[in-house]
Structures are given as C-alpha cells and as structure tokens.
Design an enzyme around this catalytic site. Sequence first.
Site, PDB file in Angstrom:
ATOM      1  N   LYS A 259      -6.706  -4.207  -1.099  1.00 38.92           N
ATOM      2  CA  LYS A 259      -6.230  -5.153  -0.075  1.00 38.92           C
ATOM      3  C   LYS A 259      -7.354  -5.792   0.727  1.00 38.92           C
ATOM      4  O   LYS A 259      -7.216  -6.911   1.204  1.00 38.92           O
ATOM      5  CB  LYS A 259      -5.216  -4.480   0.847  1.00 38.92           C
TER       6      LYS A 259
ATOM      7  N   ARG B   1       3.314   6.048  11.415  1.00 42.05           N
ATOM      8  CA  ARG B   1       3.517   4.739  10.809  1.00 42.05           C
ATOM      9  C   ARG B   1       4.701   4.931   9.856  1.00 42.05           C
ATOM     10  O   ARG B   1       5.760   5.359  10.309  1.00 42.05           O
ATOM     11  CB  ARG B   1       2.245   4.223  10.140  1.00 42.05           C
TER      12      ARG B   1
HETATM   13  C1  LIG Z   1      -4.609   0.755   3.353  1.00 40.85           C
HETATM   14  C2  LIG Z   1      -3.862   1.870   2.788  1.00 40.85           C
HETATM   15  C3  LIG Z   1      -4.528   2.802   1.970  1.00 40.85           C
HETATM   16  C4  LIG Z   1      -6.015   2.762   1.738  1.00 40.85           C
HETATM   17  O1  LIG Z   1      -6.694   3.098   2.918  1.00 40.85           O
HETATM   18  P1  LIG Z   1      -8.288   3.196   2.951  1.00 40.85           P
HETATM   19  O2  LIG Z   1      -8.587   3.708   4.303  1.00 40.85           O
HETATM   20  O3  LIG Z   1      -8.802   1.832   2.717  1.00 40.85           O
HETATM   21  O4  LIG Z   1      -8.679   4.137   1.879  1.00 40.85           O
HETATM   22  C5  LIG Z   1      -3.764   3.801   1.387  1.00 40.85           C
HETATM   23  N1  LIG Z   1      -2.429   3.888   1.605  1.00 40.85           N
HETATM   24  C6  LIG Z   1      -1.764   3.013   2.376  1.00 40.85           C
HETATM   25  C7  LIG Z   1      -0.289   3.181   2.551  1.00 40.85           C
HETATM   26  C8  LIG Z   1      -2.460   1.979   2.996  1.00 40.85           C
HETATM   27  O5  LIG Z   1      -1.786   1.109   3.767  1.00 40.85           O
END
Ligand SMILES: *Cc1c(COP(=O)(O)O)cnc(C)c1O
Length: 354
Positions: free
Chosen positions: A37, A130
């Site tokens: 992302k 969350r």
């Molecule tokens: C963004 C996200 C991740 C990845 O997080 P990082 O800190 O970039 O490794 C994993 N799971 C969910 C649900 C996320 O929103």
Amino acid sequence: MTEYPRVVVDLDKIRKNVKVLTKKCRESQIDVVGITKVFSGNIEVAKILVEGGVKYLGDSRVENLKKYESLDVPKVMIRLPMSSQIKEVVKHVDISLNSEISTIALLNEEAGKQYRVHRIILMLELGDLREGILPEDVESYMDQISSMQNIKLEGIGVNLTCYGGIIPSFDNLEQLEKIANLIEKKYDLKLNIISGGNSSSLDLLWKKKMPPKINNLRLGEALIFGRGTAYGKNLEGCFYDSVKLEVEIIELKEKESYPVGEIGLNAFGKKPVFIDRGKRKRAILAIGKQDVDQSNLEAMDEKLIILGASSDHLVLDVTDSKREYKVGDIVEFKLDYGSLLQLTTSPYVKKVFN
Ligand SMILES: *Cc1c(COP(=O)(O)O)cnc(C)c1O
C-alpha cells in the site's frame, strides 16, 4: 532531462530486505503477505516482493490489487471491504480480511453469482481498537459463517500497533492462538492462516517469543525500511535507505529569518511562529504540502534546517551547510513511512525504480 521532484527506489535493496525477512519468518514456519500500500499499487515493487519470497500480495485497496493480475500469488485485501465494492472484491481478490457479518453475507451472495468461493480471514479485536470482532462474539460469527456456502474461512488474524500503538506480545498473540484452537475443535476444521499482525510483530521473532501456531505475518514497512516497527529498531542484515526524495531549488537568497509586518494566519489557518536568527541563506524547493507533510522529511545534509512549507513550496535554511547551494541544485531527503505514503500518492512526484 531528469524530472523533479522524484522518489528514487532502490529495488535491489528492497529485494535483499524481502529475502532476509522471509527467510527469518520461514525459520519459524511463518508465511509472509507482502503489503504494497505504501507504493500505491506499483507492480515493479510487487514483483520484487514475489521474487524475494512472499507467498501472498496484500493491499488495502482493490484498485491496487487489480494491477497484480499477472502475478501468480494469492491477493489479499487487508482493509475490510466496503459494501459498495463487493463485486470488485470478489472478482479481483482471493482472500479478504473481515469483521462484519453483513459484509461477509454480501461476499457470500456475490461469490455465488460469480461461481466462486471467496476466502476470508476473520479479524479479532485484541486491544488495539481498530478492526476486529470481540473474542466473545467468535462463536456467533462462526455459526453464521459455517452456513455460507460460497465463503471459506481461510483463517483468523489480528492487527496491532497501527491505531492504538499496542505492541504485539506473547500474551496477546497467544490469545489469538487459543481462539484458533477453539474454532478448529468446535467446528472440526483446519485454519490455514493464523495471521499475527504486521511489521510490529517481527521483534517477537528475534526474541523467540512468537507463539508457535502463528504462521502468517503481513509485512509492509519492514520490507521497505528494514525496521521492526514496535520499537522502530533496525533489523539485522537489512537496508534502511531503499528510498529517497530528490527536490530542486527554485530560489536561493539571503533574507531575514523573522517576517516583516504584522503576523496573521498563514495559508493553512494557523498563526506561524518564527525564531529570529538574523539574516540567513534560505532556499525554496519545488515541493509542498500538496505532496508531503514536511515534518516527515529529513534532509540528508544534516546542516539543513526545514523551516516550513506551503502548498507548493518547501523553505529551508541552508546557511550552515558546507555545500554552496545554487538555484537548480538538487536536495536529497530521507523518507519514513508517512512521507513515502504521501509522495507515492502524489501525481506530481515522479517515481524512479533502479
Ligand atoms: C498496513 C497494514 C499492514 C502492514 O503494516 P506494516 O506496518 O506496513 O507492516 C498489515 N495489516 C493490515 C491490516 C494493515 O492495514
């Protein structure tokens, strides 16, 4: 002619990080979902993650996952699907993270229409506040999911740190493990994925405190920045500088450091505060708040001071630098997760992959 501003990405460094981290995970029987992302769904980066050894590709937006059709790994949607996007999700996503029974019911219905089985990971709320269902609701969710013919429960998962800052621990991940055991026993099934979080869970691997049933992590930031995000610690054998920003100087003049006249509200409705350092050499760079929040930038030349920014201008104090800057020169910046996320999203910022 090279165009600026640009984010320069060193794909070899990212590939190396992916190899190091997927190997470390494999030693603990953990598969990695490579999260893209922060690059707005860039296929170059996605390819590198797959080459480096991730077993799945994950992104929060279906628009990004759509671009990876040619890559032969399952696509995971890591943000809960919107009801308005169910069709697209069923069509382009193999596995989605879910926490609402009404959404799962819509996925089931749509999957039937598309003659598919849609796989889901049921997310659990274990303290970060969350997404996720409460542990006491597991059985009522399971009873309903079990009756849906076009939904396959691929596994369960948790997300920590992103919102509440809660650090993954043996204890909170053991809770996930216990819930997995309960589901497998009561519903007589095998969960393929027990997903123990994101980059902030990596520290547990080094500390050898990862509960054994956790067999999946969703990693984004760590693959790019070589950092375990629970404590911001650099990870052994990784590169921390795979990305940088280059911006061009469009004005360079000696000026007062304290504005002249009555100070009112700036372009963003705030009353700015200034330190009077007398006359200083100041550079204006061609990037602004429309592209990035300047508080997430750090100049590689440590003598440069970021004074502030407006929509399209970044103002630096360059007086203390050893380098004799001039108009047209390029200034380099280190990036963090927040600044990279914004910059890759800005259409005005070029992205270069080396
Ligand atoms: C963004 C996200 C991740 C990845 O997080 P990082 O800190 O970039 O490794 C994993 N799971 C969910 C649900 C996320 O929103």
